[in-house]
Scaffold this motif. Structure first.
Motif, mmCIF file in Angstrom:
data_model
loop_
_atom_site.group_PDB
_atom_site.id
_atom_site.type_symbol
_atom_site.label_atom_id
_atom_site.label_comp_id
_atom_site.label_asym_id
_atom_site.label_seq_id
_atom_site.Cartn_x
_atom_site.Cartn_y
_atom_site.Cartn_z
ATOM 1 N N CYS A 228 -67.420 -17.335 85.627
ATOM 2 C CA CYS A 228 -67.047 -15.987 85.181
ATOM 3 C C CYS A 228 -66.430 -15.960 83.789
ATOM 4 C CB CYS A 228 -66.125 -15.326 86.205
ATOM 5 S SG CYS A 228 -66.979 -14.904 87.741
ATOM 6 N N SER A 250 -66.946 -10.039 88.670
ATOM 7 C CA SER A 250 -66.520 -11.346 89.173
ATOM 8 C C SER A 250 -66.637 -11.374 90.687
ATOM 9 C CB SER A 250 -65.062 -11.609 88.789
ATOM 10 O OG SER A 250 -64.205 -10.757 89.534
ATOM 11 N N GLN A 255 -62.134 -14.824 88.641
ATOM 12 C CA GLN A 255 -61.786 -14.750 87.209
ATOM 13 C C GLN A 255 -60.580 -15.655 86.943
ATOM 14 O OE1 GLN A 255 -60.249 -10.967 85.957
ATOM 15 N NE2 GLN A 255 -60.965 -11.182 83.862
ATOM 16 N N LEU A 266 -68.058 -11.132 80.932
ATOM 17 C CA LEU A 266 -67.687 -10.473 82.191
ATOM 18 C C LEU A 266 -67.426 -8.997 81.890
ATOM 19 C CD1 LEU A 266 -66.962 -11.085 85.240
ATOM 20 C CD2 LEU A 266 -64.574 -11.062 84.502
#
Ligand SMILES: OC[C@H]1O[C@@H](O[C@H]2[C@H](O)[C@@H](O)[C@H](O[C@H]3[C@H](O)[C@@H](O)[C@H](O)O[C@@H]3CO)O[C@@H]2CO)[C@H](O)[C@@H](O)[C@@H]1O
Length: 736
Positions: A228, A250, A255, A266
């Motif tokens: 991520c 995510s 994350q 992201l």
């Protein structure tokens, strides 16, 4: 005829792509207008979850009143709506894959999507192409469709189209390399660039090509960087190379940073709280606002995140009359509307057409009119405590019809095998003798008194946050659970006509069972969902002929696969391209039941192979459309065969096309699936199976030039009933 087919196929493909791009273009125009009406707090709210259990769904974002944007509802799962009822509990992805039936894959996706929309879910968290299933004991492989990227890719595309045609945003997950549950939140999947493209990225290309609205990045690291916050796999691969225009969210608490994840691509953090990790790890929300104010994250990056999320919302027309959320995940999930419609018929069809008949000696199946039948095993009945007794299905009590974890839904009902067999037995005046535990003495007693014995065994797995019977997500071995081998042995010792039914998340080693001469038939029923018993009876009693084909290989022993989950910090993916049948073919190992295998009650003959391929060697270029360079998806011809039902009853055959690359290509598996078609044929009826080929189907990923390349030379063509039952062969040549 052949030419006409090619033209039609090409036209259809081109139309689909241009409509897709036009759809995104229009959605982006609306999103850009809306963006200018938002203040900074609203923008941050659109990209940030409201915390776990902070809204009715497993994921929720903040509403933006200035543009009439709701608190987005994101809800599992890939087989139905988690934590809501009543909803339909569909067969798992692995069963949809085992149907090899595009229209059923679409119908299943459309029905799931319709239920999601009906309950006000904006984003359905599925389908799954990661894990792909390189580890046969991987805990979540049943959530996806197949270990083969081509079959998985087709299923991803059909499912996403079905879901999104119903109005819900689909979410292709888990990106990328999330192949095991053990250490999934620490392990690094170090995947070589070529294997990454040709195996693990491939089905996601189909997902993007189907205009999937969202993608979920996974828990693991990829080549030492968290998935991520990997610029390589989010910005470069997913967004630039594959041309993905939706947003990346995510996985729940996957994350690890505020700035790096934002810069890497992201677009949305879930669930937006310190869910399952050290307190205070809320990376976006106020922290993102601060990072932008400090100049660590450009304002343009936040605007891009918001634009992508809004564009997906507009793409699916969710700005116009979308239903309100009609349930809450945290209070029992009672929905204020019933969205189940007639979806039980889709469930029954998928469950029925995914059943794979592995063995049928002496035509033990279909069952005709036995005077007596013993039904044996705890897997024959519904969990006595109820089909939803265990949280997230984290137990293996009673018949297995889905695995465990977030990829589940509540059964509105579950038709157990015994229940359906009892109903059927009334029609055939059969005496049913039951032994519905896994006790071998009781089983032998019941079996000794019956003409035929049906033994039910299973093997379960799921997500790693639950451990069931010592299995922490991934399976500890590929043996049947609950002493299934011993149960079958006890029955086969006293009954000469034994049928074994396997409910399983993935491959099961069947050698002990096959060593019992009295085991006449073996039926693989996978994870069939709520209509389990009815679908099984449809096949066992011959209302339909079995037509499922294995979506993976069943080996003679666990070690034959050459892969398995690791208790390590790094998985180097050393097997490269050689997973499942690619590995067995390369090493010359003989599987017990090969990829693509499945018997029928009738027989099929193949003839008249037609090869009409016209391509030039070299890289595929062209503008990037959703999925990759446009040329990659252009039709370059088709291969066809005539399939005849040579038996005396109606049945369906999955004709399969495998291609072997020429010697000029770098080291490649001997053959790879590149087409399939399921044909339903009456006795003596024939039909043409046509496999349209695109440049991607003939390409390998050139690591040096970073391009998909069609090699020059002679390609091998194999058409057959499985990956090892090749009926017709041919070649074609591609020149520079
Ligand atoms: O649901 C959204 C995505 O979440 C990931 O799975 C999580 C799952 O949803 C959640 O229920 C579970 O929570 C458990 C938690 O991890 C555990 O520590 C605690 O003891 O019990 C909780 C359950 O009550 O966590 C899962 C992640 O670990 C999925 O990977 C993803 O596919 C889902 O879409």
């Amino acid at each position: 005829m052949q030419l006409l087919f090619s033209i039609l196929a090409t036209t259809t493909a081109v139309q689909a792509y241009s409509l897709g791009s036009a759809g995104w273009d229009a959605a982006y125009s609306k999103a850009k207008v809306a963006l200018h009406k938002l203040n900074q707090t609203e923008k941050i709210g659109i990209v940030t979850g409201v915390t776990w259990e902070g809204g009715p769904c497993v994921g929720n974002t903040y509403a933006a009143e200035s543009i009439g944007y709701p608190s987005l509802c994101l809800q599992d799962s890939p087989l139905g709506i988690r934590y809501a009822n009543p909803v339909t509990a569909f067969p798992a992805g692995i069963n949809a894959g085992a149907t090899w039936d595009r229209s059923l894959m679409y119908a299943r996706g459309a029905a799931i999507g319709a239920e999601s929309k009906g309950l006000g879910v904006n984003v359905q968290l599925g389908p799954v192409a990661g894990p792909l299933g390189k580890n046969p004991d991987g805990g979540r492989l049943w959530e996806g469709f197949s270990v083969d990227p081509y079959l998985s890719g087709v299923a991803m595309e059909e499912t996403i189209q079905g879901m999104q045609d119903s109005g819900v945003q689909a979410c292709a997950k888990h990106w990328l390399g999330n192949e095991q549950e053990h250490n999934r939140e620490t392990i690094s999947s170090n995947i070589g660039d070529r294997a990454a493209h040709e195996l693990y990225v491939w089905p996601f290309m189909n997902a993007v090509k189907a205009n999937v609205a969202s993608v979920m990045c996974s828990y693991n690291k990829v080549n030492a960087t968290w998935a991520c916050e990997s610029d390589a796999i989010l910005n470069k691969l997913m967004k630039n190379e594959l041309g993905f225009r939706g947003y990346v969210m995510s996985d729940w608490n996957a994350q690890h940073s505020t700035v790096n994840s934002a810069l890497a691509g992201l677009d949305m953090t879930m669930p937006g709280s310190d869910f399952n990790s050290p307190p205070g790890s809320i990376f976006w929300g106020a922290n993102l606002q601060k990072a932008i104010a400090a100049g660590s994250v450009p304002q343009a990056r936040l605007d891009n995140m918001v634009t992508r999320i809004l564009a997906a919302w507009y793409l699916l027309d969710q700005d116009e009359g979308y239903p309100e959320v009609a349930f809450s995940s945290w209070d029992g999930g009672k929905a204020s509307v019933d969205v189940t419609d007639d979806h039980s018929s889709v469930v029954r069809e998928v469950a029925r057409d995914s059943i794979v008949l592995l063995k049928n000696e002496g035509k033990a199946l279909p069952i005709t009119r036995p005077k007596s039948l013993a039904v044996i095993g705890s897997d024959a009945i519904v969990n006595p405590d109820g089909p939803n007794a265990c949280s997230d299905h984290g137990c293996d009590n009673g018949t297995l019809a889905m695995g465990w974890g977030s990829g589940t839904a509540q059964f509105p009902y579950l038709v157990g095998p015994l229940h359906a067999i009892l109903l059927q037995s009334k029609r055939t005046a059969t005496k049913v003798i039951q032994s519905t535990t896994d006790d071998t003495t009781a089983a032998a007693k019941a079996a000794a008194a019956a003409e035929t014995a049906v033994v039910f065994i299973n093997s379960d797995s799921g997500e790693g946050y639950i451990t069931v019977e010592g299995n922490a997500g991934d399976r500890n071995n590929l043996d049947p659970w609950h002493n299934g081998n011993a149960l079958v042995q006890a029955v086969a010792a006293v009954n000469k006509n034994v049928i074994v039914v396997v409910h399983s998340v993935g491959p099961v080693i069947l050698e002990t069972i096959l060593a019992q001469p009295n085991v006449k038939a073996i039926v693989w029923a996978g994870l069939p969902g709520q209509e389990s018993g009815n679908a099984l009876v449809d096949v066992m009693y011959g209302a339909v002929s079995p037509s499922g084909k294995l979506p993976y290989t069943i080996a003679k022993q666990r070690s034959d696969y050459g892969t398995g989950w690791l208790n390590a910090e790094v998985d180097s993916f050393t097997e490269g391209l050689f997973i499942d049948y690619r590995h067995f073919d390369e090493t010359g190992l003989v599987p017990r039941y090969e990829f693509g295998y499945g018997l029928s009650y009738t027989t099929f003959a193949y003839s008249a192979i037609g090869i009409h391929v016209s391509a030039t060697a070299g890289p595929s270029t062209g503008t990037v459309i959703p999925g990759g360079p446009s040329e990659l998806f252009e039709s370059i011809g088709a291969i066809s065969v005539l399939v005849r039902n040579s038996g005396s009853i109606t049945g369906s055959e999955v004709a399969q096309l495998y291609i072997g690359l020429p010697d000029s290509a770098p080291w490649t598996p001997p053959k790879q699936l590149r087409g399939f078609q399921k044909l339903r044929l009456a006795a003596k009826q024939s039909a043409l199976a046509s496999f349209e080929l695109t440049r991607r189907d003939l390409s390998y990923w050139n690591v040096a030039t970073q391009e998909w390349v069609v090699p020059s030379g002679t390609f091998k063509v194999y058409v057959g009933s499985s990956s090892r039952d090749i009926r017709l062969q041919g070649t074609f040549t591609v020149k520079w």
